[in-house]
Design a protein around this motif. Structure first.
Motif, PDB file in Angstrom:
ATOM      1  N   LEU A   2       1.067  -1.011  -0.241  1.00 19.86           N
ATOM      2  CA  LEU A   2       0.356   0.157  -0.065  1.00 19.86           C
ATOM      3  C   LEU A   2       0.612   1.411   0.131  1.00 19.86           C
ATOM      4  O   LEU A   2       1.068   2.275  -0.743  1.00 19.86           O
ATOM      5  CB  LEU A   2      -0.901   0.066   1.501  1.00 19.86           C
ATOM      6  N   ILE A   3       2.060   0.741   1.004  1.00 18.10           N
ATOM      7  CA  ILE A   3       2.696   2.530   0.722  1.00 18.10           C
ATOM      8  C   ILE A   3       3.921   2.663  -0.608  1.00 18.10           C
ATOM      9  O   ILE A   3       3.403   3.460  -0.981  1.00 18.10           O
ATOM     10  CB  ILE A   3       4.055   2.223   1.701  1.00 18.10           C
ATOM     11  N   ALA A   4       3.904   1.297  -1.156  1.00 18.38           N
ATOM     12  CA  ALA A   4       4.529   1.323  -2.578  1.00 18.38           C
ATOM     13  C   ALA A   4       3.711   2.194  -3.875  1.00 18.38           C
ATOM     14  O   ALA A   4       3.812   3.284  -4.853  1.00 18.38           O
ATOM     15  CB  ALA A   4       4.698  -0.025  -2.989  1.00 18.38           C
ATOM     16  N   TRP A   5       2.278   1.913  -3.503  1.00 20.09           N
ATOM     17  CA  TRP A   5       1.176   2.412  -4.223  1.00 20.09           C
ATOM     18  C   TRP A   5       1.414   3.702  -4.054  1.00 20.09           C
ATOM     19  O   TRP A   5       1.239   4.285  -5.270  1.00 20.09           O
ATOM     20  CB  TRP A   5       0.216   1.499  -3.875  1.00 20.09           C
ATOM     21  N   ALA A   6       0.689   4.097  -2.744  1.00 25.48           N
ATOM     22  CA  ALA A   6       1.014   5.690  -2.434  1.00 25.48           C
ATOM     23  C   ALA A   6       2.289   6.383  -3.084  1.00 25.48           C
ATOM     24  O   ALA A   6       2.045   7.392  -3.489  1.00 25.48           O
ATOM     25  CB  ALA A   6       0.471   6.099  -1.095  1.00 25.48           C
TER      26      ALA A   6
END
Length: 335
Positions: free
Chosen positions: A225-229
């Motif tokens: 999720l962090i990488a997507w954001a």
């Protein structure tokens, strides 16, 4: 299979996309909201801090659910969690860890402190001495601790959720500027409305709702999720808007200490997550404006004359609102 179990067992190796991001983040928010009644803004702020790789400071009077919010977020993520109760006699080594001599091996062995966890709940952080508070400085910024000249890396993801009592209460120490600047956002819980408080009385008469919370995401999924954001697009005009807001705090006549460059960086990072939670792949000016107060307010010190017209906690948000109104908002380019 329950909805919670279905989200938790979602294939970790599948590619992250907008639909999966929305499904997982909503699962986290829904899980926390089952414990924190009527505080959607506080729940969203905690989620933004987690996914923007920041740290969250929750300041309010005792008994309004500060620690409950931190514990609910921790319980919703299948990761290591440690809680530190900050007291006047807490030592820096209790937080970071210490080197202990092993008489058998005839060498020093590092014993990890409570900060070695994915989510660290620093309860009543301003009740400990400044020396102990400073033990978190390196951990929060560099995500490591150095003991006896040796660096020890912290797990990833790493989030500190700290609670703080108002400074006019007994037994508190003011957080130094360097410590406050490490926190991405500062929020207040506030008292619940009458309906939410009555519901709390009925639901918690016989049991603690935290006991029913189960993790809805893995730590590896949080990293996804962090990488997507991170991939959310920020146009140069939006970056210039964020910089203009930060610079305006440094030149405003009612401000003695303005926002730091770290604050500008964290404002943009938080705006990326904010946009992703809205289902967009790009940041708009409204995302930046919505986060200026929670990201900048705790870093700014008003002048003495401005503070005398009202408490600092109330004067700074008003100053920031005037700054937002005064800075030109970038317009979208015509096709």
């Amino acid at each position: 299979m329950t909805d919670t179990a279905r989200v938790l067992t979602d294939e970790v190796d599948s590619a992250m996309d907008a639909e999966r991001f929305t499904r997982l983040t909503r699962a986290i928010g829904k899980s926390v909201a089952t414990v924190i009644d009527g505080k959607p803004d506080a729940v969203r702020s905690a989620l933004v801090a987690l996914l923007a790789e920041g740290h969250l400071l929750i300041e309010d009077v005792p008994g309004v659910g500060k620690t409950m919010l931190a514990r609910a977020l921790a319980a919703s993520v299948d990761a290591t969690v440690r809680r530190i109760q900050f007291t006047p006699d807490l030592l820096p080594g209790d937080v970071t860890g210490v080197s202990v001599f092993d008489p058998v091996a005839r060498e020093f062995e590092f014993k990890r402190g409570a900060v070695f966890a994915h989510i660290v709940i620093a309860d009543e952080i301003n009740r400990s001495s400044p020396k102990t508070q400073s033990a978190l400085l390196e951990a929060m910024e560099e995500r490591q601790v150095t003991v006896d000249g040796e660096a020890h890396h912290l797990p990833d993801p790493f989030l500190v959720v700290a609670t703080q009592n108002p400074l006019d209460m007994e037994g508190t120490y003011a957080l130094p500027e360097a410590q406050r600047d490490r926190f991405m956002m500062r929020i207040s819980m506030g008292y619940p409305d009458a309906a939410a408080e009555a519901l709390m009385l009925r639901q918690r008469e016989t049991e603690n709702p935290l006991s029913h919370l189960r993790p809805v995401v893995h730590a590896d999924q949080v990293l996804e999720l962090i990488a997507w954001a991170r991939r959310i697009h920020v146009a140069p005009a939006i970056e210039e808007y964020a910089v203009a807001l930060a610079q305006a705090t440094r030149t405003h006549p009612e401000v003695r200490l303005g926002a730091s460059p770290r604050a500008t960086l964290q404002l943009v990072r938080a705006a990326k997550v904010w946009a992703a939670l809205e289902g967009r792949a790009f940041v708009i000016p409204d995302d930046i404006a919505a986060l200026v107060v929670p990201v900048f307010a705790h870093r700014i010190i008003a002048t003495r004359s401005s503070s005398t017209r009202g408490s600092d906690s109330h004067s700074v948000p008003k100053i920031l609102e005037r700054i937002i109104d005064s800075v030109r908002v970038p317009l979208a380019a015509r096709a």
